[in-house]
Design a protein around this motif. Structure first.
Motif, PDB file in Angstrom:
ATOM      1  N   HIS A  10       0.857  -1.183   0.000  1.00 12.98           N
ATOM      2  CA  HIS A  10       0.000   0.000   0.000  1.00 12.98           C
ATOM      3  C   HIS A  10       0.887   1.224   0.000  1.00 12.98           C
ATOM      4  CE1 HIS A  10      -3.372  -2.482   2.057  1.00 12.98           C
ATOM      5  NE2 HIS A  10      -3.462  -2.527   0.755  1.00 12.98           N
ATOM      6  N   PHE A  11       0.379   2.326  -0.564  1.00 10.61           N
ATOM      7  CA  PHE A  11       1.076   3.599  -0.453  1.00 10.61           C
ATOM      8  C   PHE A  11       0.047   4.685  -0.180  1.00 10.61           C
ATOM      9  CE2 PHE A  11       0.412   2.871  -5.000  1.00 10.61           C
ATOM     10  CZ  PHE A  11      -0.089   4.080  -5.462  1.00 10.61           C
ATOM     11  N   GLU A  12       0.493   5.717   0.528  1.00  8.54           N
ATOM     12  CA  GLU A  12      -0.389   6.812   0.949  1.00  8.54           C
ATOM     13  C   GLU A  12      -0.781   7.673  -0.248  1.00  8.54           C
ATOM     14  OE1 GLU A  12      -1.472   7.574   4.148  1.00  8.54           O
ATOM     15  OE2 GLU A  12      -0.561   5.717   4.847  1.00  8.54           O
ATOM     16  N   HIS A  13      -2.019   8.137  -0.224  1.00  9.48           N
ATOM     17  CA  HIS A  13      -2.476   9.087  -1.226  1.00  9.48           C
ATOM     18  C   HIS A  13      -3.681   9.838  -0.670  1.00  9.48           C
ATOM     19  CE1 HIS A  13      -4.312  10.694  -4.918  1.00  9.48           C
ATOM     20  NE2 HIS A  13      -3.066  10.731  -5.344  1.00  9.48           N
ATOM     21  N   GLY A  14      -3.422  10.882   0.107  1.00  8.70           N
ATOM     22  CA  GLY A  14      -4.498  11.679   0.698  1.00  8.70           C
ATOM     23  C   GLY A  14      -5.431  10.824   1.533  1.00  8.70           C
ATOM     24  N   SER A  15      -6.730  10.985   1.286  1.00  7.41           N
ATOM     25  CA  SER A  15      -7.718  10.218   2.054  1.00  7.41           C
ATOM     26  C   SER A  15      -7.984   8.858   1.424  1.00  7.41           C
ATOM     27  CB  SER A  15      -9.028  11.005   2.156  1.00  7.41           C
ATOM     28  OG  SER A  15      -9.557  11.219   0.857  1.00  7.41           O
ATOM     29  N   ASP A  16      -7.385   8.587   0.269  1.00  4.81           N
ATOM     30  CA  ASP A  16      -7.528   7.304  -0.391  1.00  4.81           C
ATOM     31  C   ASP A  16      -6.272   6.467  -0.137  1.00  4.81           C
ATOM     32  OD1 ASP A  16     -10.083   7.898  -1.495  1.00  4.81           O
ATOM     33  OD2 ASP A  16      -9.101   9.110  -3.027  1.00  4.81           O
ATOM     34  N   ILE A  17      -6.192   5.317  -0.786  1.00  4.47           N
ATOM     35  CA  ILE A  17      -5.017   4.461  -0.572  1.00  4.47           C
ATOM     36  C   ILE A  17      -4.556   3.883  -1.900  1.00  4.47           C
ATOM     37  CG2 ILE A  17      -6.353   2.370  -0.076  1.00  4.47           C
ATOM     38  CD1 ILE A  17      -4.124   1.912   2.166  1.00  4.47           C
ATOM     39  N   TRP A 135       7.639  -6.765 -12.798  1.00  6.47           N
ATOM     40  CA  TRP A 135       6.490  -5.959 -13.177  1.00  6.47           C
ATOM     41  C   TRP A 135       5.844  -5.355 -11.947  1.00  6.47           C
ATOM     42  CZ3 TRP A 135       4.786  -4.456 -17.901  1.00  6.47           C
ATOM     43  CH2 TRP A 135       5.437  -5.027 -18.995  1.00  6.47           C
ATOM     44  N   VAL A 136       5.500  -4.075 -12.066  1.00  4.64           N
ATOM     45  CA  VAL A 136       4.826  -3.350 -10.993  1.00  4.64           C
ATOM     46  C   VAL A 136       3.540  -2.753 -11.566  1.00  4.64           C
ATOM     47  CG1 VAL A 136       5.011  -1.465  -9.333  1.00  4.64           C
ATOM     48  CG2 VAL A 136       7.039  -2.811  -9.904  1.00  4.64           C
ATOM     49  N   ALA A 137       2.414  -3.051 -10.905  1.00  2.00           N
ATOM     50  CA  ALA A 137       1.108  -2.540 -11.320  1.00  2.00           C
ATOM     51  C   ALA A 137       0.508  -1.799 -10.129  1.00  2.00           C
ATOM     52  CB  ALA A 137       0.204  -3.688 -11.757  1.00  2.00           C
ATOM     53  N   GLN A 138       0.179  -0.527 -10.335  1.00  2.00           N
ATOM     54  CA  GLN A 138      -0.318   0.247  -9.196  1.00  2.00           C
ATOM     55  C   GLN A 138      -1.357   1.283  -9.621  1.00  2.00           C
ATOM     56  OE1 GLN A 138       3.177   2.360  -7.702  1.00  2.00           O
ATOM     57  NE2 GLN A 138       2.434   4.230  -8.708  1.00  2.00           N
ATOM     58  N   CYS A 139      -2.215   1.660  -8.684  1.00  2.00           N
ATOM     59  CA  CYS A 139      -3.130   2.777  -8.842  1.00  2.00           C
ATOM     60  C   CYS A 139      -3.693   3.128  -7.468  1.00  2.00           C
ATOM     61  CB  CYS A 139      -4.244   2.494  -9.837  1.00  2.00           C
ATOM     62  SG  CYS A 139      -5.529   1.387  -9.261  1.00  2.00           S
ATOM     63  N   VAL A 140      -4.426   4.228  -7.424  1.00  2.20           N
ATOM     64  CA  VAL A 140      -5.080   4.670  -6.188  1.00  2.20           C
ATOM     65  C   VAL A 140      -6.515   4.143  -6.195  1.00  2.20           C
ATOM     66  CG1 VAL A 140      -5.897   6.690  -4.913  1.00  2.20           C
ATOM     67  CG2 VAL A 140      -3.614   6.685  -5.934  1.00  2.20           C
ATOM     68  N   VAL A 141      -6.976   3.713  -5.019  1.00  4.05           N
ATOM     69  CA  VAL A 141      -8.332   3.201  -4.850  1.00  4.05           C
ATOM     70  C   VAL A 141      -9.104   4.151  -3.954  1.00  4.05           C
ATOM     71  CG1 VAL A 141      -9.692   1.275  -3.940  1.00  4.05           C
ATOM     72  CG2 VAL A 141      -7.540   0.823  -5.158  1.00  4.05           C
ATOM     73  N   ASP A 142     -10.296   4.544  -4.400  1.00  2.00           N
ATOM     74  CA  ASP A 142     -11.192   5.351  -3.568  1.00  2.00           C
ATOM     75  C   ASP A 142     -11.747   4.471  -2.450  1.00  2.00           C
ATOM     76  OD1 ASP A 142     -11.057   7.774  -4.942  1.00  2.00           O
ATOM     77  OD2 ASP A 142     -12.682   7.242  -6.296  1.00  2.00           O
ATOM     78  N   VAL A 143     -11.680   4.976  -1.217  1.00  2.00           N
ATOM     79  CA  VAL A 143     -12.254   4.235  -0.079  1.00  2.00           C
ATOM     80  C   VAL A 143     -13.253   5.109   0.640  1.00  2.00           C
ATOM     81  CG1 VAL A 143     -10.339   2.658   0.241  1.00  2.00           C
ATOM     82  CG2 VAL A 143     -10.310   4.862   1.404  1.00  2.00           C
TER      83      VAL A 143
END
Length: 143
Positions: A10-17, A135-143
């Motif tokens: 996981h990585f931080e991204h404001g109020s989402d993750i 391979w690295v696959a990433q994005c931000v998820v709204d929670v």
């Protein structure tokens, strides 16, 4: 990142993750990103793989395919009221088609103690790329 051991982070991204999957192939990285998605809600190791749900999605390339895959997993979690602890993905069509399976069980509030509910994958911080042979696959998820 110098290990080919499949994993999620996981990585931080404001109020989402942010969710990040790492693997030897794009498909393995997508599987790990989906496990990271489950980990937003509960410990994936606590989820028994008693039921199998097929998931198929299409997109114009690997990056939008990651968003489509994670959104499809979120959809199945919501409509089936399930959590998934293990995933299998096969990417074909030059990175435009994914057929996969999610293995899980109905949500058990007492045992899974879900922390939050994932609402959707986003294009924020979206990346699917090979880095130093993994391979690295990433994005931000709204929670």
């Amino acid at each position: 990142m110098n290990s080919t051991v499949p994993r999620w982070e996981h990585f931080e991204h404001g109020s989402d993750i942010g969710v990040r999957g790492v693997g030897a192939t794009p498909a393995a990285a997508f599987e790990q990103a989906a496990a990271g998605l489950t980990a937003v809600c509960t410990d994936p190791a606590s989820v028994r793989g008693t039921s199998e749900v097929p998931i198929v999605c299409d997109a114009s390339g690997l990056e939008p395919l990651l968003v489509a895959w994670l959104d499809a997993v979120i959809y199945e979690m919501a409509v089936r009221r399930m959590l998934f602890g293990r995933f299998e993905a096969r990417i074909e069509g030059g990175g435009t088609h994914l057929s996969g399976r999610a293995f899980g069980e109905p949500v058990d509030i007492a045992r899974h103690a879900p922390a939050v509910e994932a609402k959707g994958a986003t294009f924020s911080m979206l990346s699917v790329a090979e880095q130093a042979g993994i391979w690295v696959a990433q994005c931000v998820v709204d929670v």
